[in-house]
Write an enzyme that holds these catalytic residues in place. Structure first.
Site, short mmCIF file in Angstrom:
data_model
loop_
_atom_site.label_atom_id
_atom_site.label_comp_id
_atom_site.label_asym_id
_atom_site.label_seq_id
_atom_site.Cartn_x
_atom_site.Cartn_y
_atom_site.Cartn_z
N ASP A 55 0.85 -1.19 0.00
CA ASP A 55 0.00 0.00 0.00
C ASP A 55 0.89 1.24 0.00
O ASP A 55 1.65 1.47 0.95
CB ASP A 55 -0.90 -0.03 1.24
CG ASP A 55 -1.89 1.12 1.29
OD1 ASP A 55 -1.82 2.01 0.41
OD2 ASP A 55 -2.73 1.13 2.21
N TYR A 146 -12.61 13.73 -7.86
CA TYR A 146 -11.66 13.00 -8.69
C TYR A 146 -10.91 13.97 -9.60
O TYR A 146 -9.68 13.89 -9.75
CB TYR A 146 -12.38 11.93 -9.50
CG TYR A 146 -11.47 11.11 -10.38
CD1 TYR A 146 -10.53 10.26 -9.82
CD2 TYR A 146 -11.56 11.18 -11.78
CE1 TYR A 146 -9.69 9.50 -10.63
CE2 TYR A 146 -10.74 10.41 -12.58
CZ TYR A 146 -9.80 9.58 -12.01
OH TYR A 146 -8.97 8.83 -12.81
N LYS A 150 -6.87 14.61 -9.64
CA LYS A 150 -6.04 14.42 -10.83
C LYS A 150 -5.49 15.75 -11.34
O LYS A 150 -4.38 15.81 -11.88
CB LYS A 150 -6.84 13.71 -11.92
CG LYS A 150 -7.09 12.23 -11.63
CD LYS A 150 -5.79 11.45 -11.46
CE LYS A 150 -6.02 9.94 -11.45
NZ LYS A 150 -4.75 9.20 -11.26
N THR A 181 -9.83 -0.84 -20.41
CA THR A 181 -9.14 -1.73 -19.49
C THR A 181 -10.10 -2.86 -19.09
O THR A 181 -11.31 -2.76 -19.28
CB THR A 181 -8.70 -0.98 -18.23
OG1 THR A 181 -9.87 -0.49 -17.56
CG2 THR A 181 -7.79 0.19 -18.57
#
Length: 245
Positions: A55, A146, A150, A181
């Site tokens: 992690d 988000y 980013k 993906t």
């Protein structure tokens, strides 16, 4: 393009874009130290690869990761940060804990890895590439935190590029768009009409289709490599024209 003998550390290497990026560096002849959260070694690892599961929010693990890379390589030619966490949610409804998790996973862990790695990145030619997102360049409903994470990553990289320029270490950002993906394909497959949903999402992109992971990996490799030796502080959208529209 090949880059035989390159010494590369890649985070987020067990899924999606990270797997494709690792494969591209392998094809180029690089030696790799990889990390991800999954305990099992990712598919496609060579005997020469080193994989450490852990992690990146754990400073002790980050220290052990960089120490292992230094043990293997002596110094690092490229650090490629593919890890992150995506999180949808309306601004008024997102819990503070979730927002904090997005900032930690997408910005603070990158800071931690980069800070620990800097003394071991080759001066006069080393590079760092951060994988951000198209949503770090535009505002989008339901993606506020988000996008903030980013976008913050992109500004972190730009600041780092200026700070590290005197040492000849380049820092750049790749900002992928919607990419097919396995995780995205699985999510689309759960829709009532997967084909129709996929077509709708593709129609939102000027090129009319989703990216393949390898199409993201190629420019990530370019930014990390000596072919981009005069590029630093750049944010490269790889999004089929989405942010230009």
């Amino acid at each position: 393009m090949t880059w035989p003998g390159a010494r590369v550390v890649i985070t987020g290497a067990t899924s999606g874009i990270g797997v494709a990026v690792a494969n591209r560096f392998r094809e180029a002849g690089a030696s790799l130290v990889l990390t991800g959260r999954r305990p099992e070694e990712p598919d496609g690892c060579r005997d020469a690869d080193v994989y450490l599961a852990g992690d990146l929010a754990d400073e002790g693990f980050v220290a052990s990761l960089i120490a292992r890379a230094v043990e293997e390589f002596g110094e690092i030619d490229a650090l490629v940060l593919c890890h992150g966490l995506q999180g949808d949610g309306a601004l008024e409804e997102m819990p503070l804990q979730r927002a904090a998790a997005l900032l930690e996973a997408n910005v603070l862990t990158v800071f931690s890895v980069v800070q620990r790695a800097i003394p071991h990145i080759r001066e006069g030619g080393g590079s760092i590439v951060c994988v951000s997102s198209r949503f770090g360049l535009v505002g989008t409903p339901g993606q506020v935190m988000y996008s903030a994470a980013k976008g913050g990553l992109a500004m972190f990289a730009r600041g780092a590029a200026i700070e590290l320029a005197a040492r000849g270490i380049r820092v750049n950002v790749a900002a992928p768009g919607l990419t097919l993906t396995p995780r995205i394909a699985e999510g689309f497959g759960r829709k009532p009409d997967p084909a129709a949903y996929t077509a709708t999402r593709a129609a939102s992109i000027p090129l009319g289709r989703l990216a393949e992971p390898a199409e993201i990996a190629e420019p990530v490799f370019f930014l990390a490599s000596p072919a981009a030796s005069y590029i630093t502080g750049a944010v490269l959208p790889i999004d089929g024209g989405f942010t230009a529209a």
